[in-house]
Design a protein around this motif. Structure first.
Motif, PDB file in Angstrom:
ATOM      1  N   ILE A  16      36.580  41.376  34.823  1.00 50.09           N
ATOM      2  CA  ILE A  16      37.047  40.022  35.128  1.00 50.09           C
ATOM      3  C   ILE A  16      38.026  40.065  36.297  1.00 50.09           C
ATOM      4  O   ILE A  16      37.894  39.314  37.266  1.00 50.09           O
ATOM      5  CB  ILE A  16      37.718  39.371  33.902  1.00 50.09           C
ATOM      6  CG1 ILE A  16      36.700  39.098  32.812  1.00 50.09           C
ATOM      7  CG2 ILE A  16      38.454  38.090  34.289  1.00 50.09           C
ATOM      8  CD1 ILE A  16      37.328  38.749  31.477  1.00 50.09           C
ATOM      9  N   GLU A  17      39.017  40.921  36.208  1.00 48.92           N
ATOM     10  CA  GLU A  17      40.034  40.993  37.266  1.00 48.92           C
ATOM     11  C   GLU A  17      39.412  41.419  38.587  1.00 48.92           C
ATOM     12  O   GLU A  17      39.744  40.871  39.645  1.00 48.92           O
ATOM     13  CB  GLU A  17      41.169  41.941  36.876  1.00 48.92           C
ATOM     14  CG  GLU A  17      42.286  42.002  37.893  1.00 48.92           C
ATOM     15  CD  GLU A  17      42.946  40.647  38.200  1.00 48.92           C
ATOM     16  OE1 GLU A  17      43.460  40.506  39.328  1.00 48.92           O
ATOM     17  OE2 GLU A  17      42.964  39.757  37.343  1.00 48.92           O
ATOM     18  N   SER A  18      38.508  42.353  38.542  1.00 45.35           N
ATOM     19  CA  SER A  18      37.819  42.793  39.763  1.00 45.35           C
ATOM     20  C   SER A  18      37.033  41.646  40.390  1.00 45.35           C
ATOM     21  O   SER A  18      37.061  41.449  41.613  1.00 45.35           O
ATOM     22  CB  SER A  18      36.886  43.962  39.431  1.00 45.35           C
ATOM     23  OG  SER A  18      36.132  44.317  40.557  1.00 45.35           O
ATOM     24  N   GLU A  19      36.349  40.868  39.567  1.00 52.36           N
ATOM     25  CA  GLU A  19      35.565  39.741  40.080  1.00 52.36           C
ATOM     26  C   GLU A  19      36.470  38.669  40.678  1.00 52.36           C
ATOM     27  O   GLU A  19      36.175  38.113  41.731  1.00 52.36           O
ATOM     28  CB  GLU A  19      34.691  39.158  38.966  1.00 52.36           C
ATOM     29  CG  GLU A  19      33.623  38.237  39.469  1.00 52.36           C
ATOM     30  CD  GLU A  19      32.516  38.921  40.246  1.00 52.36           C
ATOM     31  OE1 GLU A  19      31.792  38.210  40.966  1.00 52.36           O
ATOM     32  OE2 GLU A  19      32.360  40.157  40.150  1.00 52.36           O
ATOM     33  N   TRP A  20      37.595  38.392  40.016  1.00 54.11           N
ATOM     34  CA  TRP A  20      38.546  37.428  40.569  1.00 54.11           C
ATOM     35  C   TRP A  20      39.078  37.900  41.919  1.00 54.11           C
ATOM     36  O   TRP A  20      39.186  37.118  42.864  1.00 54.11           O
ATOM     37  CB  TRP A  20      39.715  37.204  39.610  1.00 54.11           C
ATOM     38  CG  TRP A  20      39.500  36.118  38.614  1.00 54.11           C
ATOM     39  CD1 TRP A  20      39.324  36.259  37.261  1.00 54.11           C
ATOM     40  CD2 TRP A  20      39.429  34.718  38.866  1.00 54.11           C
ATOM     41  NE1 TRP A  20      39.153  35.029  36.671  1.00 54.11           N
ATOM     42  CE2 TRP A  20      39.211  34.064  37.629  1.00 54.11           C
ATOM     43  CE3 TRP A  20      39.528  33.939  40.023  1.00 54.11           C
ATOM     44  CZ2 TRP A  20      39.102  32.677  37.523  1.00 54.11           C
ATOM     45  CZ3 TRP A  20      39.413  32.558  39.912  1.00 54.11           C
ATOM     46  CH2 TRP A  20      39.206  31.946  38.680  1.00 54.11           C
TER      47      TRP A  20
END
Length: 130
Positions: A16-20
Motif C-alpha cells: 500500500i505504502e509503495s503504491e501511494w
C-alpha cells in the motif's frame, strides 16, 4: 541456509505504502495543464488515514481504492475525479460525479469519506504468491 528477500512473504501494508508513493511521484511529474489539480487530489486523499490505509489505484486519472492489492483489485468506496475545469468529482462509478462536484480536493475527499464503508478491514493480497 537463510531465506532470500524474494522468499519473504509479501506485506500488504508495505505494498500500500509503495503504491501511494509511486502515485504521488507520478502525480508530481505530470506535464498536463490539469496536473496541479490532480496532484492536489492525490495529496488530499493521502492525507486522510482511512484512505491512506487502502490500496490506491488509478484508471484514466480517476483515483480509486481497493481492499486487495494487485493483481486482483476489490474496489471499495467512491471514485475521485479531477475535472478539466479544476473542480473535483466524487462518484459511485467510473468517471461519474453522481455524489457531487466540489471546488477543492479536500472537499471532495471529505465527501468521499462519507461514502466509504465503516471499517472495510485490513487490505489483503489480491492473489496468492506463486
Amino acid at each position: 541456509m537463510s531465506a532470500s528477500p524474494s522468499d519473504a512473504p509479501l506485506d500488504p501494508v508495505r505494498l500500500i505504502e509503495s503504491e501511494w508513493q509511486e502515485l504521488r511521484r507520478q502525480a508530481a511529474g505530470l506535464p498536463y495543464p490539469w496536473a496541479p489539480a490532480y496532484r492536489s487530489l492525490v495529496e488530499a486523499a493521502y492525507a486522510e488515514p482511512r484512505l491512506r490505509a487502502l490500496y490506491p489505484y488509478t484508471s484514466h486519472w480517476t483515483l480509486r481504492f481497493s481492499t486487495t492489492t494487485r493483481p486482483r483489485l476489490t474496489a471499495v468506496g467512491p471514485c475521485l475525479i479531477t475535472h478539466d475545469e479544476g473542480a473535483f468529482g466524487v462518484g459511485r462509478g467510473f468517471i461519474t460525479s453522481d455524489l457531487g462536484v466540489f471546488a477543492t480536493a479536500r472537499e471532495a475527499v471529505a465527501a468521499a469519506l462519507t461514502h466509504l464503508p465503516v471499517g472495510p478491514g485490513p487490505v489483503t493480497l489480491g492473489a496468492e504468491p506463486q
